[in-house]
Design an enzyme around this catalytic site. Structure first.
Site, PDB file in Angstrom:
ATOM      1  N   ASP A 191      31.428  69.572 -25.464  1.00  0.00           N
ATOM      2  CA  ASP A 191      32.521  68.524 -26.116  1.00  0.00           C
ATOM      3  C   ASP A 191      32.534  67.733 -24.153  1.00  0.00           C
ATOM      4  O   ASP A 191      31.022  68.470 -23.362  1.00  0.00           O
ATOM      5  CB  ASP A 191      33.774  68.817 -26.339  1.00  0.00           C
ATOM      6  CG  ASP A 191      34.535  66.925 -26.916  1.00  0.00           C
ATOM      7  OD1 ASP A 191      34.204  66.381 -26.135  1.00  0.00           O
ATOM      8  OD2 ASP A 191      34.583  67.170 -28.020  1.00  0.00           O
TER       9      ASP A 191
ATOM     10  N   HIS B 107      29.225  66.552 -23.080  1.00  0.00           N
ATOM     11  CA  HIS B 107      29.336  64.915 -23.688  1.00  0.00           C
ATOM     12  C   HIS B 107      29.446  63.980 -22.322  1.00  0.00           C
ATOM     13  O   HIS B 107      30.274  63.060 -22.176  1.00  0.00           O
ATOM     14  CB  HIS B 107      30.556  64.754 -24.117  1.00  0.00           C
ATOM     15  CG  HIS B 107      29.963  65.057 -25.859  1.00  0.00           C
ATOM     16  ND1 HIS B 107      30.932  64.841 -26.994  1.00  0.00           N
ATOM     17  CD2 HIS B 107      29.341  66.008 -26.230  1.00  0.00           C
ATOM     18  CE1 HIS B 107      30.486  66.110 -28.057  1.00  0.00           C
ATOM     19  NE2 HIS B 107      28.556  66.469 -27.271  1.00  0.00           N
TER      20      HIS B 107
END
Ligand SMILES: *[C@@H]1O[C@H](CO)[C@@H](O)[C@H](O)[C@H]1NC(C)=O
Ligand SMILES: *[C@@H]1O[C@H](CO)[C@@H](O)[C@H](O)[C@H]1NC(C)=O
Ligand SMILES: *[C@@H]1O[C@H](CO)[C@@H](O)[C@H](O)[C@H]1NC(C)=O
Ligand SMILES: *[C@@H]1O[C@H](CO)[C@@H](O)[C@H](O)[C@H]1NC(C)=O
Length: 397
Positions: free
Chosen positions: A219, A242
């Site tokens: 993430d 991310h």
């Protein structure tokens, strides 16, 4: 002869004095009954050693976790305030979380917590192993409380350096309600597919510097959330992951504010986003004075993105007219390649993004024969030598 004795005497006095003055007091977890065999729960030993370290008045008490062993720890909380001005946590060995099956059933969703401790230094070549794989499977998604590995609350003057953080069940490190924090030379690693395994999350904190670290995760590498200001991010290598993210802000209609963020000399490779600002519809507040500088992107899906349409239908309807205002965002010397055609997305809300400055931005696609493009709505500002061109920003030379 007398002179010789006098010299020897003086020598002893000086050496011994300097030894006692600079002597640190060590609290070795092995002396408190930790086994370090990776199977027996060592939490009690750690807490006892901590309580003693925290209770001495001497300078710099140090809790020592010797190298070469693995310590299984149940979720635990190291509490302050401590008696001395500074405390050290010297991590040589590996700390290991219980796997999901062994996790206590009391609903605790944080593994190792540090609370209310001033001038805490956590350093060493050891590691935090969250044993996250047991938490990552899909059927676990909504009904199990995946744990945060390392949580700092109200730790002013925190220094965190050098360790390795692997496979947290959820986010690896949370910094909450802290002022004056330096995190450096750490290494975070979890698989690309592991859900919600953010590297470092910052909330309600001021004057934070994160530098020279390697973050590979499933993430956000770093997420800067509500109440954060004066945050410096320097020399981070991120990917997979991310990217570096402001927000999400304004979830559930909340009032959220973030300002004075400076991200520079970062390298993002094979990440979902590069530098992102994301806000939910229906929330309100602001994200302002944010600079991204000297950023290198390699095969990033969304290199530059402002997304103000994180959808939240219920709140968007209820809080019609409320917005998170994004302003004073600068992108300077941002170079590299985009995996998607849309290399620059400025998807701003009706409140408009204002004073968005792009200066020397050059992003091409990583696929041959495709032109990079930009998407732009409700954004005002200036563009100076920007590829791909961003039509809604005015051009200057
Ligand atoms: C967000 O942070 C601000 C500033 O610290 C605070 O006033 C506000 O209550 C926070 N919002 C929420 C929803 O916690
Ligand atoms: C903007 O943020 C920087 C830190 O990145 C800070 O030095 C500067 O003072 C801030 N500017 C304003 C107007 O607050
Ligand atoms: C935003 O930029 C304007 C114009 O440069 C400046 O006057 C203002 O102080 C800035 N505000 C913040 C919060 O950075
Ligand atoms: C931009 O936001 C709109 C909603 O206004 C959405 O439909 C669109 O898919 C978004 N575009 C991108 C490229 O994210």
């Amino acid at each position: 002869m007398k002179l010789l004795f006098a010299v020897i005497f003086l020598f002893y006095v000086t050496v011994l004095r300097s030894l006692t003055v600079s002597a640190l007091s060590y609290f070795n977890v092995l002396d408190y009954g930790a086994t370090g065999n990776g199977k027996t729960d060592d939490s009690e030993a750690f807490l006892k050693a901590w309580n003693d370290a925290c209770a001495v008045i001497e300078d710099n008490p140090t809790l020592r976790v010797p190298f070469g062993k693995t310590y299984l720890l149940k979720p635990l909380k190291f509490q302050g305030p401590c008696k001395s001005k500074q405390v050290n946590f010297d991590l040589g060995g590996a700390l290991m979380a219980p796997s999901k099956d062994e996790w206590p059933s009391d609903g605790e969703d944080k593994w190792v917590q540090f609370y209310n401790i001033d001038s805490l230094t956590v350093q060493g070549d050891g590691r935090f192993n969250g044993q996250g794989s047991s938490w990552w499977n899909k059927d676990c998604h909504n009904h199990c409380n995946r744990p945060t590995a390392l949580f700092f609350h109200n730790c002013n003057g925190l220094r965190l350096s050098k360790m390795k953080h692997i496979n947290s069940g959820k986010n690896h490190i949370s910094i909450n309600d802290c002022n004056n924090v330096v995190i450096s030379d750490i290494h975070i690693s979890a698989p690309e597919q592991s859900p919600n395994t953010d590297g470092i999350d910052i909330s309600q904190s001021k004057n934070v510097l994160i530098q020279n670290s390697l973050i590979a995760t499933g993430d956000d590498c770093i997420a800067i959330n509500n109440g954060s200001s004066n945050i410096n991010i320097v020399g981070i290598t991120c990917g997979p992951g991310h990217g570096i993210s402001i927000g999400s802000l304004g979830k559930d209609g909340d009032y959220n504010v973030v300002e004075n963020i400076y991200v520079r000399n970062c390298h993002l490779k094979d990440t979902q986003n590069g530098v992102r600002i994301k806000t939910w519809e229906g929330g309100y507040g602001y994200a302002r004075n944010i600079t991204f500088e000297k950023i290198i992107l390699e095969n990033t899906k969304n290199p530059i993105i402002i997304d103000q349409y994180y959808s939240a239908f219920a709140y968007a309807r209820k809080n019609m007219g409320r917005e998170i205002k994004v302003s004073n965002v600068t992108y300077r010397e941002v170079h590299g390649t985009s995996a998607n055609e849309n290399a620059i997305i400025l998807n701003c809300s009706r409140a408009r993004c204002t004073n968005i400055i792009m200066n020397n931005v050059n992003i091409r696609t990583s696929t041959p024969d495709t032109e990079a493009k930009s998407v732009c709505q409700n954004a005002d500002g200036r563009a100076i030598s920007v590829i791909p061109p961003v039509p809604c920003l005015s051009k200057s030379h």
